[in-house]
Design an enzyme around this catalytic site. Structure first.
Site, PDB file in Angstrom:
ATOM      1  N   HIS A 146      -0.376  -2.968  -2.381  1.00 41.50           N
ATOM      2  CA  HIS A 146      -1.667  -3.423  -3.193  1.00 41.50           C
ATOM      3  C   HIS A 146      -2.614  -2.317  -3.153  1.00 41.50           C
ATOM      4  CE1 HIS A 146       0.197  -7.737  -2.847  1.00 41.50           C
ATOM      5  NE2 HIS A 146      -0.710  -7.918  -3.770  1.00 41.50           N
ATOM      6  N   LYS A 150      -7.608  -4.289  -0.398  1.00 44.42           N
ATOM      7  CA  LYS A 150      -6.991  -5.826  -0.081  1.00 44.42           C
ATOM      8  C   LYS A 150      -7.068  -5.769   1.478  1.00 44.42           C
ATOM      9  CE  LYS A 150      -3.180  -8.702  -0.589  1.00 44.42           C
ATOM     10  NZ  LYS A 150      -4.267  -9.858  -0.996  1.00 44.42           N
TER      11      LYS A 150
END
Length: 260
Positions: A146, A150
């Site tokens: 990600h 995040k």
């Protein structure tokens, strides 16, 4: 339909707000730092949420869509339950106490919680379940990637995939988070590897290996728009349902039971 979007200035919340407006719904964007507009609607302060939800409930069909952080999400779900407004929750990273708060809200209103609103991820969950059943003795590794902002690791989607693997096998797998030094693989392990870099929207790979073969199952999201579209699909589907706990598989016809 009136859709109250909390976290409307966040990455995914902003996409949800724009999707709501594009579909012609009445958008009420909410943020802890309200300033200006989004998708043509004035941002509203989070402290006004209970009143906004009461107003939305009085208007008829109304749904809360939440993409925030666990502590705020639990607070917002409590307000939704008090106002009688259904809630779609895309926030991840809940501990057991936070999950219990969501479950409690589902006693009063319909709550749909999902770690990922991409339709392809739901298909991946189904296929992973089938593969784990068909390949019970194969080694399993999971890798997720990600963007660098995040917060939770592993991702909520990764944890959902791990739960599917556990459900498909007789014994729960021992989750091994990364490896370092002398650390040979043990039977019954699943390796979990987390990468955070750049602007990656989300990528999940589950690898099965044994018998001189490798099966890799991968989903890659190339835009947050896929999550927003799925969340609004869920909101449209949830409006008017009975109180209870729902999942995204119910929305796209996965055969789940209503309100379990």
């Amino acid at each position: 339909m009136r859709v109250v979007v909390t976290g409307a200035t966040g990455r995914t919340g902003g996409e949800v707000a724009r999707e709501v407006a594009e579909r012609g719904h009445d958008l009420v964007p909410v943020s802890r730092e309200p300033s200006g507009t989004i998708a043509g609607a004035d941002l509203r302060p989070a402290e006004d949420l209970p009143a906004l939800l009461d107003e939305a409930a009085a208007s008829g069909d109304a749904v809360l869509v939440d993409f925030t952080v666990p502590v705020a999400s639990a607070e917002y779900l409590s307000a939704a339950a008090a106002a009688g407004v259904p809630a779609v929750v895309g926030t991840t990273g809940f501990n057991s106490e936070g999950t219990a708060a969501l479950r409690e809200a589902a006693d009063s209103v319909p709550v749909l919680k999902a770690s990922n609103f991409a339709r392809g991820v739901q298909a991946l969950l189904n296929v992973v379940r089938e593969a784990a059943t068909a390949l019970p003795d194969y080694d399993v590794e999971l890798t997720e990637t990600h963007h660098n902002g995040k917060r939770d690791a592993p991702s909520g989607t990764a944890n959902t995939l791990l739960d599917e693997l556990d459900d498909a096998r007789e014994d729960a797998l021992d989750r091994t988070y990364g490896r370092e030094g002398e650390d040979p693989r043990e039977p019954g392990q699943v390796g979990v590897h987390v990468r955070r870099a750049g602007t990656v929207r989300g990528e999940h790979e589950v690898m099965f290996a044994d018998n001189d073969e490798v099966l890799s199952l991968t989903h890659r999201a190339e835009s947050r728009g896929v999550f927003a579209a799925g969340a609004v699909d869920a909101a449209e589907w949830l409006a008017g349902r009975e109180a209870g706990w729902y999942e995204f598989g119910d929305v796209i016809g996965d055969g789940g039971d209503d309100g379990v």
